[in-house]
Design a protein around this motif. Structure first.
Motif, PDB file in Angstrom:
ATOM      1  N   ALA A 344       0.836  -1.214   0.000  1.00  0.00           N
ATOM      2  CA  ALA A 344       0.000   0.000   0.000  1.00  0.00           C
ATOM      3  C   ALA A 344       0.865   1.257   0.000  1.00  0.00           C
ATOM      4  O   ALA A 344       1.943   1.295   0.611  1.00  0.00           O
ATOM      5  N   PHE A 345       0.363   2.289  -0.693  1.00  0.00           N
ATOM      6  CA  PHE A 345       1.035   3.594  -0.669  1.00  0.00           C
ATOM      7  C   PHE A 345       0.486   4.423   0.488  1.00  0.00           C
ATOM      8  O   PHE A 345      -0.703   4.362   0.803  1.00  0.00           O
ATOM      9  N   ARG A 346       1.346   5.220   1.064  1.00  0.00           N
ATOM     10  CA  ARG A 346       0.910   6.207   2.064  1.00  0.00           C
ATOM     11  C   ARG A 346       0.409   7.448   1.334  1.00  0.00           C
ATOM     12  O   ARG A 346       0.960   7.824   0.303  1.00  0.00           O
ATOM     13  N   VAL A 347      -0.592   8.080   1.886  1.00  0.00           N
ATOM     14  CA  VAL A 347      -1.093   9.346   1.340  1.00  0.00           C
ATOM     15  C   VAL A 347      -0.433  10.460   2.156  1.00  0.00           C
ATOM     16  O   VAL A 347      -0.587  10.498   3.378  1.00  0.00           O
ATOM     17  N   PRO A 348       0.304  11.363   1.487  1.00  0.00           N
ATOM     18  CA  PRO A 348       0.979  12.430   2.245  1.00  0.00           C
ATOM     19  C   PRO A 348      -0.038  13.290   2.996  1.00  0.00           C
ATOM     20  O   PRO A 348      -1.117  13.566   2.467  1.00  0.00           O
ATOM     21  N   ASP A 349       0.311  13.716   4.201  1.00  0.00           N
ATOM     22  CA  ASP A 349      -0.682  14.505   4.954  1.00  0.00           C
ATOM     23  C   ASP A 349      -0.285  15.967   5.140  1.00  0.00           C
ATOM     24  O   ASP A 349      -0.971  16.718   5.831  1.00  0.00           O
ATOM     25  N   GLY A 350       0.791  16.408   4.476  1.00  0.00           N
ATOM     26  CA  GLY A 350       1.131  17.830   4.509  1.00  0.00           C
ATOM     27  C   GLY A 350       0.150  18.630   3.672  1.00  0.00           C
ATOM     28  O   GLY A 350      -0.663  18.057   2.939  1.00  0.00           O
ATOM     29  N   PRO A 351       0.180  19.969   3.756  1.00  0.00           N
ATOM     30  CA  PRO A 351      -0.753  20.799   2.992  1.00  0.00           C
ATOM     31  C   PRO A 351      -0.608  20.607   1.482  1.00  0.00           C
ATOM     32  O   PRO A 351       0.493  20.382   0.982  1.00  0.00           O
ATOM     33  N   GLY A 352      -1.703  20.699   0.756  1.00  0.00           N
ATOM     34  CA  GLY A 352      -1.673  20.549  -0.703  1.00  0.00           C
ATOM     35  C   GLY A 352      -1.323  19.132  -1.092  1.00  0.00           C
ATOM     36  O   GLY A 352      -1.850  18.177  -0.534  1.00  0.00           O
ATOM     37  N   LEU A 353      -0.410  18.984  -2.062  1.00  0.00           N
ATOM     38  CA  LEU A 353       0.031  17.646  -2.461  1.00  0.00           C
ATOM     39  C   LEU A 353       0.785  16.953  -1.334  1.00  0.00           C
ATOM     40  O   LEU A 353       0.966  15.748  -1.351  1.00  0.00           O
ATOM     41  N   GLY A 354       1.259  17.724  -0.375  1.00  0.00           N
ATOM     42  CA  GLY A 354       1.795  17.129   0.854  1.00  0.00           C
ATOM     43  C   GLY A 354       3.293  16.978   0.910  1.00  0.00           C
ATOM     44  O   GLY A 354       3.851  16.796   1.988  1.00  0.00           O
ATOM     45  N   VAL A 355       3.961  17.020  -0.238  1.00  0.00           N
ATOM     46  CA  VAL A 355       5.421  16.899  -0.276  1.00  0.00           C
ATOM     47  C   VAL A 355       5.914  17.847  -1.371  1.00  0.00           C
ATOM     48  O   VAL A 355       5.275  17.981  -2.419  1.00  0.00           O
ATOM     49  N   GLU A 356       7.047  18.478  -1.125  1.00  0.00           N
ATOM     50  CA  GLU A 356       7.643  19.357  -2.129  1.00  0.00           C
ATOM     51  C   GLU A 356       8.637  18.561  -2.985  1.00  0.00           C
ATOM     52  O   GLU A 356       9.350  17.696  -2.474  1.00  0.00           O
ATOM     53  N   PRO A 357       8.700  18.844  -4.292  1.00  0.00           N
ATOM     54  CA  PRO A 357       9.671  18.135  -5.129  1.00  0.00           C
ATOM     55  C   PRO A 357      11.100  18.485  -4.740  1.00  0.00           C
ATOM     56  O   PRO A 357      11.379  19.603  -4.298  1.00  0.00           O
ATOM     57  N   ASP A 358      11.981  17.510  -4.879  1.00  0.00           N
ATOM     58  CA  ASP A 358      13.388  17.655  -4.485  1.00  0.00           C
ATOM     59  C   ASP A 358      14.101  18.627  -5.445  1.00  0.00           C
ATOM     60  O   ASP A 358      14.244  18.342  -6.635  1.00  0.00           O
ATOM     61  N   ALA A 359      14.549  19.761  -4.897  1.00  0.00           N
ATOM     62  CA  ALA A 359      15.158  20.810  -5.730  1.00  0.00           C
ATOM     63  C   ALA A 359      16.431  20.311  -6.414  1.00  0.00           C
ATOM     64  O   ALA A 359      16.729  20.694  -7.554  1.00  0.00           O
ATOM     65  N   ALA A 360      17.184  19.435  -5.727  1.00  0.00           N
ATOM     66  CA  ALA A 360      18.436  18.940  -6.313  1.00  0.00           C
ATOM     67  C   ALA A 360      18.144  18.050  -7.517  1.00  0.00           C
ATOM     68  O   ALA A 360      18.875  18.064  -8.514  1.00  0.00           O
ATOM     69  N   VAL A 361      17.052  17.277  -7.435  1.00  0.00           N
ATOM     70  CA  VAL A 361      16.671  16.395  -8.555  1.00  0.00           C
ATOM     71  C   VAL A 361      16.199  17.241  -9.738  1.00  0.00           C
ATOM     72  O   VAL A 361      16.536  16.968 -10.896  1.00  0.00           O
ATOM     73  N   ILE A 362      15.448  18.294  -9.445  1.00  0.00           N
ATOM     74  CA  ILE A 362      15.006  19.205 -10.516  1.00  0.00           C
ATOM     75  C   ILE A 362      16.227  19.780 -11.228  1.00  0.00           C
ATOM     76  O   ILE A 362      16.311  19.802 -12.456  1.00  0.00           O
ATOM     77  N   LYS A 363      17.197  20.245 -10.425  1.00  0.00           N
ATOM     78  CA  LYS A 363      18.392  20.872 -10.994  1.00  0.00           C
ATOM     79  C   LYS A 363      19.178  19.876 -11.852  1.00  0.00           C
ATOM     80  O   LYS A 363      19.609  20.204 -12.962  1.00  0.00           O
ATOM     81  N   GLU A 364      19.316  18.656 -11.333  1.00  0.00           N
ATOM     82  CA  GLU A 364      20.143  17.669 -12.034  1.00  0.00           C
ATOM     83  C   GLU A 364      19.525  17.247 -13.374  1.00  0.00           C
ATOM     84  O   GLU A 364      20.246  17.033 -14.355  1.00  0.00           O
ATOM     85  N   PHE A 365      18.196  17.106 -13.417  1.00  0.00           N
ATOM     86  CA  PHE A 365      17.585  16.514 -14.614  1.00  0.00           C
ATOM     87  C   PHE A 365      16.821  17.512 -15.485  1.00  0.00           C
ATOM     88  O   PHE A 365      16.176  17.110 -16.462  1.00  0.00           O
TER      89      PHE A 365
END
Ligand SMILES: [Mg+2]
Length: 368
Positions: A344-365
């Motif tokens: 089973a997947f966990r549903v993030p419980d933070g506000p909105g989508l619940g998790v922020e995308p990893d800035a380092a991964v964005i930069k790298e790819f």
């Protein structure tokens, strides 16, 4: 509660992330080399400082989708009320209808819509699923194996998926040898789905559905080309009794209305990054529910669309199964969230989508 404000910027951030899969032989789908996963991130900021993330479906079409976001979406939404999500969805669909209500335009609109819902959640301090009235914390997963076309690779992946705790497995195979090997390896207790990606005429589909039915399919996915031949799908269901799934190639809730009216499917597969975002997904899901058709979201993604799918499913009366593309990404925007625990997947419980995308991964790819 933060004021949502108006849309101050819309940016498309194209990412190209390499992936590997079992028995990699330089596969192709459909007729295209496929060894990177393309993601068009849509980043929206408001004049009150809120930031929302969406993604627009971009497999094999990253550059055109990026251009649609930047040249068609952006100029039409800057300065608009970012909380007017359903209004924007309607007005932009109306404005762009002459470009077709499918494909690049609707994919790009989907990315914007997801980002605006992320902002709505963040402004309210609620997770998206909570905002939509859902309380589920976990959702059942299924392993969606890559196109392998190789019995040994199928056996290896089915074995791995079982070992990782998946209780449902989907194949992207056409041949009886591969499907039979998966059934033997999985045993009788693991439901198996087969996604063939629209290869057949109605008559070919009838013949092949009856052959594959021997392996007790939980569903057969997209057997017929074109995918919107709802009446041929309905006939296939009636004549074979094989449960059918489709919907990832249907855009806007109107397509789901026509499909449900025709009795085309047992399982509906709206794809949040294609169908028109969260707004259209919810409408499609409501139509399906009223026709007794179970939603099984299409989600072979690794961007904000995957998280949006979790929240949407968590807010449905009957959430269905969550698709996890069974490939290995070289970088993940949300490390850990793509790995099910006990199937089973966990549903993030933070506000909105619940998790922020990893800035380092964005930069790298990021594609320069
Ligand atoms: Mg599919």
């Amino acid at each position: 509660m933060t004021k949502v404000g108006t849309i101050a910027s819309v940016d498309a951030i194209p990412l190209r992330i390499p992936f590997t899969y079992t028995g990699d032989r330089g596969s192709s789908f459909p007729g295209l080399d496929w060894n990177t996963l393309d993601i068009c991130l849509v980043k929206v900021t408001t004049d009150t400082g809120l930031v929302g993330w969406g993604d627009a479906f971009a497999y094999h079409c990253l550059e055109p989708i990026t251009a649609v976001v930047e040249h068609m979406i952006r100029p039409n939404v800057l300065g608009q009320d970012a909380s007017d999500i359903t209004g924007l969805s309607h007005r932009l669909q109306q404005k762009f209808h002459l470009f077709g209500r499918h494909g690049h335009t609707t994919f790009a609109l989907s990315g914007l819509d997801i980002a605006l819902w992320d902002i709505a959640g963040k402004a309210s301090g609620l997770s998206l699923s909570a905002l939509l009235g859902g309380v589920r914390k976990t959702l059942p997963a299924y392993a969606s194996l890559f196109i392998l076309r190789n019995v040994d690779a199928v056996v290896e992946d089915v074995t791995q998926a079982k070992a990782q705790g998946y209780d449902y497995i989907k194949l992207h195979e056409i041949g009886a040898a591969e499907v039979g090997a998966a059934r033997m390896t999985a045993g009788d207790d693991i439901p198996i789905m087969v996604d063939v990606n629209c290869p057949w005429t109605p008559e070919e589909a009838r013949r092949n559905a009856l052959i594959l039915d021997e392996f007790d399919l939980y569903w057969l996915e997209e057997p017929i080309f074109p995918p919107e031949d709802y009446h041929a799908l309905a006939r296939l269901r009636r004549e074979t009794g094989v449960p059918l799934a489709a919907g990832e190639n249907w855009c806007t809730s109107w397509a789901f209305a026509h499909a449900c009216q025709a009795g085309a499917i047992d399982f509906a597969q709206p794809s949040v990054t294609k169908v028109g975002g969260i707004t259209e997904f919810r409408k499609a899901a409501a139509i399906c529910e009223s026709h007794g058709v179970q939603v099984m979201a299409h989600s072979p993604y690794f961007g904000p669309g995957f998280l949006a799918t979790l929240h949407l499913a968590a807010s449905l009366p009957s959430p269905g199964l969550i698709e996890r593309f069974f490939i290995k990404m070289e970088g993940e925007l949300y490390p850990g969230w793509f790995d099910p625990i006990d199937g089973a997947f966990r549903v993030p419980d933070g506000p909105g989508l619940g998790v922020e995308p990893d800035a380092a991964v964005i930069k790298e790819f990021a594609v320069k």
